[in-house]
Design a protein around this motif. Structure first.
Motif, short mmCIF file in Angstrom:
data_model
loop_
_atom_site.label_atom_id
_atom_site.label_comp_id
_atom_site.label_asym_id
_atom_site.label_seq_id
_atom_site.Cartn_x
_atom_site.Cartn_y
_atom_site.Cartn_z
N ASP A 402 0.86 -1.18 0.00
CA ASP A 402 0.00 0.00 0.00
C ASP A 402 0.91 1.23 0.00
OD1 ASP A 402 -2.22 1.63 0.04
OD2 ASP A 402 -3.15 0.64 1.75
N ASP A 590 -12.18 -6.75 -3.29
CA ASP A 590 -12.74 -6.50 -4.61
C ASP A 590 -13.79 -7.55 -4.93
OD1 ASP A 590 -11.19 -4.24 -5.99
OD2 ASP A 590 -9.60 -5.45 -5.12
N LYS A 627 -16.51 -2.52 -4.32
CA LYS A 627 -15.47 -2.58 -3.30
C LYS A 627 -16.17 -2.83 -1.96
CE LYS A 627 -11.89 -1.24 -5.91
NZ LYS A 627 -10.66 -2.02 -6.13
N ARG A 675 -6.81 -0.27 -4.53
CA ARG A 675 -5.87 -0.89 -5.46
C ARG A 675 -6.64 -1.52 -6.61
NH1 ARG A 675 -2.23 -4.93 -1.86
NH2 ARG A 675 -3.89 -6.27 -2.66
N TYR A 676 -6.10 -1.39 -7.80
CA TYR A 676 -6.69 -2.11 -8.93
C TYR A 676 -6.50 -3.60 -8.66
CZ TYR A 676 -8.24 -2.95 -13.69
OH TYR A 676 -8.96 -3.34 -14.79
N TYR A 743 2.69 -4.42 -7.99
CA TYR A 743 2.32 -3.06 -7.59
C TYR A 743 3.59 -2.25 -7.37
CZ TYR A 743 -2.47 -4.62 -6.65
OH TYR A 743 -3.73 -5.11 -6.75
N SER A 781 -3.84 1.96 -13.29
CA SER A 781 -3.69 2.95 -12.22
C SER A 781 -4.61 2.64 -11.05
CB SER A 781 -3.99 4.34 -12.76
OG SER A 781 -3.98 5.29 -11.71
N SER A 782 -4.11 2.92 -9.84
CA SER A 782 -4.91 2.77 -8.62
C SER A 782 -5.18 4.10 -7.94
CB SER A 782 -4.18 1.83 -7.63
OG SER A 782 -4.06 0.53 -8.15
N ASP A 783 -4.68 5.20 -8.48
CA ASP A 783 -4.87 6.50 -7.86
C ASP A 783 -6.29 7.01 -8.09
OD1 ASP A 783 -2.36 6.49 -6.87
OD2 ASP A 783 -1.49 7.85 -8.35
N TYR A 787 -8.12 6.12 -11.48
CA TYR A 787 -8.34 4.72 -11.11
C TYR A 787 -8.92 3.92 -12.29
CZ TYR A 787 -9.88 0.50 -8.80
OH TYR A 787 -10.06 -0.82 -8.45
#
Length: 809
Positions: A402, A590, A627, A675-676, A743, A781-783, A787
């Motif tokens: 993370d 997820d 989620k 997170r993706y 990641y 992307s996970s931002d 995302y």
């Protein structure tokens, strides 16, 4: 089932002793059924209490209501249909039967039945109705989608029908058609037996073997069978859109030009057969129906089986590319959309082979975040367990990646949670295992790219009670480190008893606590104690004097089991990960919606998914639609809909509106830690390896196909591993394991900031696995701002750099 004479029979006299014995036997049977069902009843009751404690009893009653409604409807339909047909069989039975060799057996049966024909009719109908109808409750999920589904807004290319029909309506309609055919077939057989027992059918009679009334009755039933089969053929046409016959999935050349015409012909023959059976009511003999059924069978074998195989072998295979090109195009378009690959951003990466000319100044943030510790490696998990479990009753099940604020910058960390390990509790007593040792404690956080002078992880948060390196870790604020809900937790614990719970131990003292969270089902009353004693097969909750009116029982504490119990229609990722949020630990999981009915889409490649993955099944459409967030202390669960354009999740949301929340309602701090999903990314990269090709000719020839790069850390990564059976001498090849998604914090080309992304490399496809170059990298992307954005960085075709296996070698 009709008496041979109208003369009154002398009623049988029953003694009072006989009646008493009958009631005694019946009571004993009922008592036995009740006792053997008690545990199931207790499980049902405590399941409802659990849903109610979480505020989701509507989900429990909704699923249960769908199951009961389907069972009642289909049991009722079959019961009425069977009873009516048996009644008709009795009413049209001949009044006089000619003597014959079968008569003696029939008379014995009628003596046994006596005047109970009506009761026998009900019992037979009920028995078969329960046998055939109860299974319909298994279709509850298809029923929910059928009643709540909507359109996709996309039509399939073959029939011009909206995709929603295939995903939401076709599965349930196909079930109904198949069930109706099977039900009518059973009714036909049982009714024929009834006619035989009533004398309407005689196998060895010298005259007509079937009376005209019985012939009419059976002709109607056979006609209905033909009509239902016609409906099945009509639906079967649409099933061709997910055919697996051709070079790609979907209705390909043979399906459209051979199989579809055959099905349409069979449909017409079925309707014609219905007409022949009805006409047969007024004709002598069975010539017309036999001709119809014979033609039906012939067409089914020749046109439905032999002819499509002939077309495939002698028309398609010699000219496969030209025949299949239009269908390959449809498959590529459908697959890319169904797998979420239709909006992948592709760009050419400016690869520089001369290492000396590379300037890393602009890439300093990326270089600073290159991971030293791999959470997927078993060595890191063992290291965490050895250094930070601290007690035998704690276990570190998993280590995750993370990002948190460190020295004012968002930086990767590797973190884990100390879960409770009941097998490590030092006192092997019921009170210790269920009342005292109730929860795990705290998190362990270390830098992903640094180690101590001794080679150990550089911990920011460690030990029990927690030691926090506040000079480095800017934001954590873990005020409540108790972990009542975690990974691989089974059984139950009771809080609020007369015994205090152990919070933690250190070298100086043992600290106790009392649970003050939202979770738990009250266990103070005697009926509830008995119910939970039955559920867990443990008498202690019933007889222990430590349980009071304030006590609560906590069960289904494994977070994966918890969310899948609340939403059994979703498929969950196998790797929940912890996040420190507003002073406490929460788990994020997820959830996926899938379907195997998306027209023309290719079945997903799930070959390298980890064990227990929610995606390890057949599907050709997938969305990471939800989620799920589980509070590690309170046990509360929130389901946030992250993909509000997914029609499948919208259907479930229509059925269970209280279960889901809008993504906008998710706290911003949690969004920053999303997170993706790795498992979805595995499937998407597996599919993109071939579906990056958009031209049918290139796709068919496979001349520019890729594959996910082999894992350089596995045996045989440079190619395929061959093994020889010592007894048979047979040589088998095993494909090298593929590199896992990764990641990392990375600054991608064309951007000016770090992105927390997941990535996976590709190499040129090779049957032998012997081409170790790097063709491309895919990232997700996970931002929060970007995302889910998928990007592919392609290497220059004439200047491919070495891939992971070449560098490792």
């Amino acid at each position: 089932m009709r008496a041979t004479t109208d003369l009154p029979r002398e009623p049988r006299r029953r003694t009072r002793t006989g009646r008493g014995r009958t009631w005694l036997i019946a009571g004993g049977v009922l008592l036995f059924i009740l006792l053997t069902s008690l545990r199931g009843i207790a499980g049902f009751y405590t399941d409802f209490l659990w849903f109610e404690s979480l505020g989701f009893e509507g989900v429990f009653t909704g699923v249960l209501g769908a199951k009961i409604a389907l069972a009642v409807i289909f049991i009722g339909l079959f019961f009425v249909a069977m009873w009516v047909n048996l009644l008709i069989a009795d009413r049209i039975a001949p009044k006089f039967r000619p003597p014959g060799p079968e008569e003696e057996m029939i008379e014995r049966f009628e003596e046994l039945v006596g005047e109970r024909q009506g009761l026998l009719r009900v019992l037979i109908s009920l028995f078969f109705a329960l046998t055939v109808g109860v299974g319909a409750s298994d279709q509850w999920e298809e029923w929910i989608l059928f009643t709540n589904g909507s359109d996709f807004g996309i039509n399939d290319p073959q029939f011009g029908t909206d995709i929603g029909f295939y995903v939401f309506r076709l599965p349930f309609l196909s079930f109904v058609a198949g069930w109706a055919f099977a039900a009518l077939l059973i009714i036909l057989i049982v009714t024929s037996v009834a006619h035989y027992l009533n004398g309407g059918i005689r196998v060895q009679a010298p005259g007509p073997r079937v009376t005209s009334q019985v012939k009419a009755h059976l002709s109607v039933l056979l006609g209905l069978l033909a009509l239902v089969r016609a409906v099945g053929y009509w639906l079967q046409r649409f099933e061709l859109t997910v055919s697996t016959r051709g070079t790609v999935d979907g209705a390909t050349y043979t399906d459209v030009n051979a199989q579809l015409p055959a099905i349409q012909l069979l449909l017409l023959i079925s309707i014609a057969s219905f007409g022949l059976f009805i006409v047969n009511i007024w004709r002598r003999g069975w010539v017309l129906p036999v001709l119809g059924v014979g033609l039906w069978a012939l067409v089914a074998v020749v046109a439905g089986g032999i002819y499509p195989q002939f077309v495939q072998r002698f028309q398609v295979e010699p000219s496969e590319l030209s025949r299949e090109s239009p269908f390959i195009d449809e498959n590529i378009e459908a697959t890319r959309f169904a797998m979420g690959l239709d909006e992948v951003e592709t760009e050419r990466y400016p690869y520089i082979r001369d290492v000396g000319s590379i300037d890393l100044t602009n890439d300093a943030p990326t270089v600073a975040n290159i991971r030293l510790w791999d959470p997927n490696a078993s060595i890191l998990g063992k290291t965490y367990q050895q250094l930070q479990a601290t007690r035998d009753y704690y276990v570190i099940n998993d280590v995750d990646v993370d990002r948190y604020q460190i020295d004012g910058q968002e930086t990767q960390v590797v973190l884990s949670v100390r879960d409770l390990q009941t097998s490590g509790v030092p006192q092997k007593s019921w009170e210790a295992e269920h009342l005292v040792f109730t929860h795990g404690h705290g998190v362990v956080v270390a830098s992903s790219n640094a180690k101590t002078a001794g080679g150990r992880p550089d911990f920011f948060v460690s030990d029990v009670p927690a030691t926090v390196d506040e000079d480095k870790l800017d934001v954590l604020g873990l005020d409540n480190p108790a972990v009542y809900f975690g990974e691989e937790l089974s059984g139950y614990v009771v809080t609020g008893s007369t015994r205090e719970e152990l919070d933690y131990q250190d070298e100086e003292e043992t600290v106790f606590t009392r649970y003050d969270g939202a979770d738990g089902v009250s266990i103070g009353s005697l009926p509830r104690k008995a119910a939970f004693a039955l559920r867990f097969g443990d008498i202690n909750p019933l007889i222990s004097d430590t349980i009071t009116g304030e006590s609560k029982i906590h069960y289904i504490r494994d977070v994966k089991e918890r969310v899948s119990s609340l939403a059994p229609f979703l498929h969950f990722d196998n790797d929940p990960y912890p996040v420190v949020h507003e002073g406490r630990i929460v788990w994020i999981m997820d959830a996926y919606t899938t379907s195997d009915k998306y027209p023309y889409a290719q079945r997903a490649d799930v070959s390298d998914l980890p064990g227990g993955s929610g995606l390890d099944h057949r599907f050709n459409y997938v969305r990471n639609s939800v989620k799920a967030v589980v509070d590690a202390y309170d046990g509360t669960v929130d389901f946030y809909v992250i993909d509000e354009e997914d029609p499948i999740i919208n259907a479930y949301r229509g059925a269970f509106p209280e279960l889901f929340a809008d993504f906008a309602d998710m706290p911003e701090n949690l969004k920053a830690h999303l997170r993706y999903p790795e498992e979805l990314f595995r499937v998407q990269t597996n599919m993109w390896a071939r579906y990056h090709l958009t031209e049918a000719q290139d796709f068919y020839n496979n001349n520019d196909a890729w594959e996910v790069s082999a894992d350089p850390g596995t045996e045989g990564a440079q190619g395929q591993t061959q093994t020889t059976d010592a007894q048979t001498g047979e040589v088998t090849s095993t494909r090298a394991a593929r590199i896992d998604p990764y990641y990392l914090q990375i600054q991608l080309p064309g951007t000016d900031q770090l992105d927390f992304a997941i990535t996976r490399p590709f190499a040129p496809f090779s049957d032998s696995g012997g081409r170790p170059q790097l063709t491309a990298l895919m990232t997700a992307s996970s931002d929060p701002g970007t995302y889910g954005q998928l990007r592919v960085l392609e290497m220059p075709p004439g200047n491919l750099p070495d891939g992971p296996t070449a560098i490792e070698g």
